[in-house]
Design a protein around this motif. Sequence first.
Motif, PDB file in Angstrom:
ATOM      1  N   ASN A  19      58.366  37.465  41.554  1.00  0.00           N
ATOM      2  CA  ASN A  19      57.725  38.648  42.113  1.00  0.00           C
ATOM      3  C   ASN A  19      56.282  38.716  41.613  1.00  0.00           C
ATOM      4  OD1 ASN A  19      56.822  41.325  42.564  1.00  0.00           O
ATOM      5  ND2 ASN A  19      58.935  42.057  42.637  1.00  0.00           N
ATOM      6  N   PRO A  20      55.279  38.692  42.498  1.00  0.00           N
ATOM      7  CA  PRO A  20      53.888  38.711  42.035  1.00  0.00           C
ATOM      8  C   PRO A  20      53.523  39.994  41.308  1.00  0.00           C
ATOM      9  CG  PRO A  20      54.008  38.898  44.440  1.00  0.00           C
ATOM     10  CD  PRO A  20      55.368  38.538  43.965  1.00  0.00           C
ATOM     11  N   LEU A  38      54.643  39.347  37.872  1.00  0.00           N
ATOM     12  CA  LEU A  38      53.732  38.376  37.267  1.00  0.00           C
ATOM     13  C   LEU A  38      52.444  39.045  36.815  1.00  0.00           C
ATOM     14  CD1 LEU A  38      52.895  35.491  36.545  1.00  0.00           C
ATOM     15  CD2 LEU A  38      52.157  35.196  38.929  1.00  0.00           C
ATOM     16  N   ARG A  39      51.918  39.938  37.643  1.00  0.00           N
ATOM     17  CA  ARG A  39      50.683  40.629  37.271  1.00  0.00           C
ATOM     18  C   ARG A  39      50.911  41.481  36.024  1.00  0.00           C
ATOM     19  NH1 ARG A  39      46.283  41.157  40.334  1.00  0.00           N
ATOM     20  NH2 ARG A  39      47.438  40.639  42.245  1.00  0.00           N
ATOM     21  N   GLY A  79      49.541  31.950  35.698  1.00  0.00           N
ATOM     22  CA  GLY A  79      49.742  33.071  36.608  1.00  0.00           C
ATOM     23  C   GLY A  79      48.451  33.774  36.956  1.00  0.00           C
ATOM     24  N   LEU A 137      46.961  31.963  39.769  1.00  0.00           N
ATOM     25  CA  LEU A 137      47.671  32.235  41.026  1.00  0.00           C
ATOM     26  C   LEU A 137      47.346  33.624  41.560  1.00  0.00           C
ATOM     27  CD1 LEU A 137      51.180  30.744  40.181  1.00  0.00           C
ATOM     28  CD2 LEU A 137      49.485  29.805  41.747  1.00  0.00           C
ATOM     29  N   LEU A 138      47.258  34.608  40.660  1.00  0.00           N
ATOM     30  CA  LEU A 138      46.947  35.969  41.096  1.00  0.00           C
ATOM     31  C   LEU A 138      45.530  36.062  41.651  1.00  0.00           C
ATOM     32  CD1 LEU A 138      48.636  37.947  38.202  1.00  0.00           C
ATOM     33  CD2 LEU A 138      49.387  37.873  40.598  1.00  0.00           C
ATOM     34  N   LEU A 151      45.750  34.727  45.053  1.00  0.00           N
ATOM     35  CA  LEU A 151      46.414  35.695  45.928  1.00  0.00           C
ATOM     36  C   LEU A 151      45.472  36.837  46.284  1.00  0.00           C
ATOM     37  CD1 LEU A 151      48.987  36.653  47.320  1.00  0.00           C
ATOM     38  CD2 LEU A 151      49.650  37.767  45.184  1.00  0.00           C
ATOM     39  N   ASP A 152      44.690  37.299  45.301  1.00  0.00           N
ATOM     40  CA  ASP A 152      43.719  38.356  45.582  1.00  0.00           C
ATOM     41  C   ASP A 152      42.705  37.891  46.631  1.00  0.00           C
ATOM     42  OD1 ASP A 152      44.917  40.042  43.809  1.00  0.00           O
ATOM     43  OD2 ASP A 152      43.530  39.629  42.161  1.00  0.00           O
ATOM     44  N   GLU A 200      44.346  37.868  50.001  1.00  0.00           N
ATOM     45  CA  GLU A 200      44.456  39.221  50.543  1.00  0.00           C
ATOM     46  C   GLU A 200      43.118  39.710  51.088  1.00  0.00           C
ATOM     47  OE1 GLU A 200      46.034  41.394  47.257  1.00  0.00           O
ATOM     48  OE2 GLU A 200      48.123  41.037  47.834  1.00  0.00           O
TER      49      GLU A 200
END
Length: 305
Positions: free
Chosen positions: A3-4, A7-8, A69, A72-73, A76-77, A80
Amino acid sequence: MLNPVHLRTLVEVVRTGSFAEAARALGYTASAVSQQVSAFERAVGVTLFERAAHSIRPASAALFIAERGAELLAALDGFEREIAGMVKGLRGRLRLGTFPTASARVVPHAVARLTAERPDAEILLDEAEPDDVLPLVLAGSLDLALVYAYDLVPRTWPDELTVLPLLTESLLVVLPDGHPAARASVRIEELRDERWVSSRDGTAGSTCAVRLCAAHGFTPRITFRSNDYGVVQGLVRAGVGVALVPALGYEALPGTVGRLVRGKPLRRHVFAVHRTANANPLLRDALTALEAACDLVADEHLARA
């Protein structure tokens, strides 16, 4: 699947060294942070923190996951942001179909405006005649296309399409300098004995020329064909024939003259077409850019629709 959100939370706990500090940074309660970390531990199958009464210590696995992570975040940002930009029309891709004379006169102005306003958008061009691009629009392979229709060769449009008129072009008879028919306007019947230069057999341009001559009582003797209006005008300049050329394809060249047909105005119309259901956010901006481009090229033989 990881679950991101969890993770955050893990990354923030490692960064701050505290469930409470991470909770304040993220806007959660400390209990919610603890629960998310526990859920993450169950997902990966390893304990990530050594818990004491008033402190925590990250295990090596937590440090590794937090480091990777964070990367990766960040990705992902960015993803988005790209999606948000696409929805707003700031990014994304527009696939535009166009025919050659519009490619030369209209499309450069439109693309220049669109790329200035949407520098991150990708614009793909596909050049072909209307009969070739319309099926691509209907199939969704093209978002938008420029097409044309002659007064003497009208078109019908599928119900799935939205059709926006852009330009009305005069059709010009192109003659060699000094031709006896080259008056202010041309009487087509005076050209019954001429050789004609036309576009490819079966095209709307060729059909229009044949129907025009038939309306004046003769069949044109077409001896040369080319879909390149530069070639067509070159042949006229060489004195081997006369031609009927739409205004977008006409260029005032030494050795030739372009004249209107006497009588009822003879025209070709340019349209922008797209599937009504197409939700590409760049579509509206592209249509606005095309309308502005048509304003720039309008002249005595090219009128805005």
